[in-house]
Design a protein around this motif. Sequence first.
Motif, PDB file in Angstrom:
ATOM      1  N   ALA A 307      35.693  26.784  35.298  1.00 49.79           N
ATOM      2  CA  ALA A 307      37.015  26.298  35.699  1.00 49.79           C
ATOM      3  C   ALA A 307      38.072  27.389  35.521  1.00 49.79           C
ATOM      4  O   ALA A 307      38.948  27.563  36.377  1.00 49.79           O
ATOM      5  CB  ALA A 307      37.382  25.062  34.882  1.00 49.79           C
ATOM      6  N   ASN A 308      38.004  28.133  34.433  1.00 48.15           N
ATOM      7  CA  ASN A 308      38.937  29.248  34.245  1.00 48.15           C
ATOM      8  C   ASN A 308      38.776  30.272  35.367  1.00 48.15           C
ATOM      9  O   ASN A 308      39.762  30.784  35.911  1.00 48.15           O
ATOM     10  CB  ASN A 308      38.684  29.962  32.907  1.00 48.15           C
ATOM     11  N   VAL A 309      37.520  30.563  35.698  1.00 47.76           N
ATOM     12  CA  VAL A 309      37.264  31.532  36.767  1.00 47.76           C
ATOM     13  C   VAL A 309      37.777  30.988  38.107  1.00 47.76           C
ATOM     14  O   VAL A 309      38.380  31.720  38.892  1.00 47.76           O
ATOM     15  CB  VAL A 309      35.759  31.879  36.839  1.00 47.76           C
ATOM     16  N   ASP A 310      37.579  29.682  38.349  1.00 47.27           N
ATOM     17  CA  ASP A 310      38.111  29.066  39.573  1.00 47.27           C
ATOM     18  C   ASP A 310      39.611  29.299  39.675  1.00 47.27           C
ATOM     19  O   ASP A 310      40.124  29.744  40.702  1.00 47.27           O
ATOM     20  CB  ASP A 310      37.890  27.538  39.562  1.00 47.27           C
ATOM     21  N   GLY A 311      40.310  28.974  38.588  1.00 51.53           N
ATOM     22  CA  GLY A 311      41.767  29.102  38.592  1.00 51.53           C
ATOM     23  C   GLY A 311      42.200  30.546  38.776  1.00 51.53           C
ATOM     24  O   GLY A 311      43.156  30.840  39.501  1.00 51.53           O
ATOM     25  N   ALA A 312      41.489  31.456  38.125  1.00 49.72           N
ATOM     26  CA  ALA A 312      41.832  32.876  38.233  1.00 49.72           C
ATOM     27  C   ALA A 312      41.611  33.365  39.662  1.00 49.72           C
ATOM     28  O   ALA A 312      42.408  34.124  40.207  1.00 49.72           O
ATOM     29  CB  ALA A 312      40.984  33.695  37.259  1.00 49.72           C
ATOM     30  N   ARG A 313      40.511  32.895  40.269  1.00 57.28           N
ATOM     31  CA  ARG A 313      40.215  33.356  41.629  1.00 57.28           C
ATOM     32  C   ARG A 313      41.239  32.807  42.623  1.00 57.28           C
ATOM     33  O   ARG A 313      41.693  33.513  43.516  1.00 57.28           O
ATOM     34  CB  ARG A 313      38.800  32.953  42.037  1.00 57.28           C
ATOM     35  N   VAL A 314      41.625  31.538  42.435  1.00 53.39           N
ATOM     36  CA  VAL A 314      42.635  30.972  43.327  1.00 53.39           C
ATOM     37  C   VAL A 314      43.935  31.768  43.202  1.00 53.39           C
ATOM     38  O   VAL A 314      44.581  32.096  44.204  1.00 53.39           O
ATOM     39  CB  VAL A 314      42.855  29.476  43.005  1.00 53.39           C
ATOM     40  N   GLY A 315      44.304  32.105  41.982  1.00 49.01           N
ATOM     41  CA  GLY A 315      45.516  32.907  41.777  1.00 49.01           C
ATOM     42  C   GLY A 315      45.405  34.247  42.471  1.00 49.01           C
ATOM     43  O   GLY A 315      46.321  34.675  43.192  1.00 49.01           O
ATOM     44  N   PHE A 316      44.277  34.896  42.279  1.00 45.80           N
ATOM     45  CA  PHE A 316      44.077  36.208  42.907  1.00 45.80           C
ATOM     46  C   PHE A 316      44.086  36.089  44.428  1.00 45.80           C
ATOM     47  O   PHE A 316      44.756  36.858  45.128  1.00 45.80           O
ATOM     48  CB  PHE A 316      42.758  36.832  42.430  1.00 45.80           C
ATOM     49  N   GLU A 317      43.347  35.108  44.948  1.00 43.12           N
ATOM     50  CA  GLU A 317      43.260  34.996  46.409  1.00 43.12           C
ATOM     51  C   GLU A 317      44.622  34.694  47.026  1.00 43.12           C
ATOM     52  O   GLU A 317      44.913  35.116  48.137  1.00 43.12           O
ATOM     53  CB  GLU A 317      42.215  33.951  46.798  1.00 43.12           C
TER      54      GLU A 317
END
Lengths: 388, 329
Positions: A307-317
């Motif tokens: 979930a942390n990685v999901d959120g980080a990736r959405v932020g990056f994308e």
Amino acid sequence: MRKPLIVAALLVTAPFLAACTENAKDSGGDSGDARTVSVTSTDDECKVSAAKVPSGALTFDVTNDGSQVTEFYLLGEDGLRIVGEVENVGPQLSRQLVVNAPAGTYTTACKPGMKGDGIRADFTVTKSGDEPSVSADDQQLVDTALTNYSAYVQDQSDQLVAKTQEFVDDYKSGDDDAARTLYPEARTHWERIETVAESFGDLDPKTDAREADLEPGQKWTGWHRIEKDLWPELAEDYTPLTAKQRAFYADDLMKNITTLDKRVQGLDYTVDQIANGSRGLLEEVAAGKVTGEEEYWSHTDLWDFQANVDGARVGFEGVKPIVEQSNPELAKTLTTRFADLQKLLDAHKTDTGFTFYDDLTPDQVQDLANAVNALSEPLSQLTAAVLS
Amino acid sequence: MVRGLSAGEIGPTEGSTNLPPDDTGEAIGLSASGLTITFGFGPGLFRDDDGKDRFGLADRQPKALRTLPHFPADVLDPEKSYGDLCVQACADDPQVAVHAIRNLARIGFGTVAVRWSQLGFGRTSTTSTSQSTPRNLFGFKDGTANIKSEETKDVEEHVWVASGADPRAEWLAGGSYLVARRFNMNIEIWDRQTLGDQEDFIGRTKDTGAPLSGGTEFTEPDFTMPGSTGHIIPDDSHIRLVHPDFNNGARMLRRGYNFVDGSNPIGGLDAGLFFIAYVTDPDTHFIPIQNTMAKSDALMEYLKVTGSALFAVPPGIGPGEYVGQSLFA
């Protein structure tokens, strides 16, 4: 990372009114590098060592020779648009501003005492071979990123409320198997927006404190209190909570999640907050999830990890189109490293979610930690890339 | 040993070839290197875990000498915490410090046993105005505001236990309390923080160590100075929260060291600051400050306390006396 203060940022800069500065030479600061400009701010002066420099990555060495805190701004031709700024330069201290500036007409401003319009002067950037490809602040890209991120956070918050409600209902009614299944699923929505949730300093300790985080006299409430009650196997001399106590902790959690949801609705973001949030989520992974400390009782750390990685990736994308302009190499590296990490996580997926942390081998944990490091290091450049 | 002599009567290369030498030998050819040895007594010397008098000294146990309370972010490793006695050996050359500990432990086998030990390098705090301020593993100067030996009035007030302060433990008058805390730093995550954030967490510049309110390293911080948002020295910055102005004037004599104990299982450095402070009373000069720090300090995001101990350090001794004579006599 610094916990972001999520507030609407309102930058008001009044139009050009007064300028009192020495006439500066053309090109070339003290250091002899044509793109390095030294700025000396006093209580009533703003000495800029060059008024005309070639385009590219400019460095302003800002020294405060005054008696009050000062700020330095590089503003657009309109005297309003902030191209770059350095704040909080204390008396007798120096700070650097590095900014990528294409050819054009600009305004420099020192703001001793941080009040008023500042002491302004014209500043020219001439065309050179190192022209940045695109102006760094393409407003269209920024607006899109902000809108999308805000929608993402609200959507996750909605799902968090719904799933938490189901979870506490099951827990209160004594359906522990169902509650255990829902626990990591509900927390997924929390962990995806953890940096936003944590920015509310009053709610975070009530909802997400671990037993070891408590200070003497602090009542332990929230997710992890219930976690211990649902997975008491590791606890010594543990007395299960009574139905009444269960209701108390369940209702308390739901109340705090509802409050969080209300507050999230009114939030505005800036692109650097999104980038910092992305970096911060990976720090959460490195500090608590990859070490198995977060979910001490349930061992559902990999759900949080994902979930942390999901959120980080959405932020990056969200900010990726901006980074692709300012630093295409970084955008490429981050895309690859997010994919590498995801591949490792996918290998631990099961029909019901993920492998429990205590079932991972030391080698598997080490592989995950290496992938987190590989991603986190370039991710720490993201904020600078969206601001440049 | 503090005079550069061998440990025991038989030097490292002397005596019968059929006997192990008294001195273990790794300090052959090295000078005393400024070796100092400090001894302390833990709560376990007075009472056992059940509170029973252990050696007939219980009525002399200092009132503040007990296991430190749990603080937020404490993740203590019992194998790096507590203890009945402590020995701190400091020297300019770590080989000499290790030599001292090794030989003392050897002499003591049968009477005492080693519970844990910690090797540090690179002093993090100056203790004299003649020293320049060293840096900790966060890369910042550490100990700028430490009590210096030249500040005799402050040493008297904040470090030594005054006569009459604890009638039950008058033997401790002229001594001090030693607080040891093993602060693990999350080095890898720290290194990814921006320079501006790092400086905001500490409240000082990384370059000169000047407070963010301006000036040079030893300029007094101005905690009221406004910054672009809030105070220029942020409210959760380390130097603000632990400053005497916000802690009833309490100061500590810090004598800490950097440590690196290899790497952890996930490839990070097992490193940090082995914090050692001498205070007149941990109840006024350490516990409240540690609580404030654990609760509010921005640095705590990058720290984890993995070891903890408290000892009472008896006063110094004169010629012909032995360590702790005031307690045991």
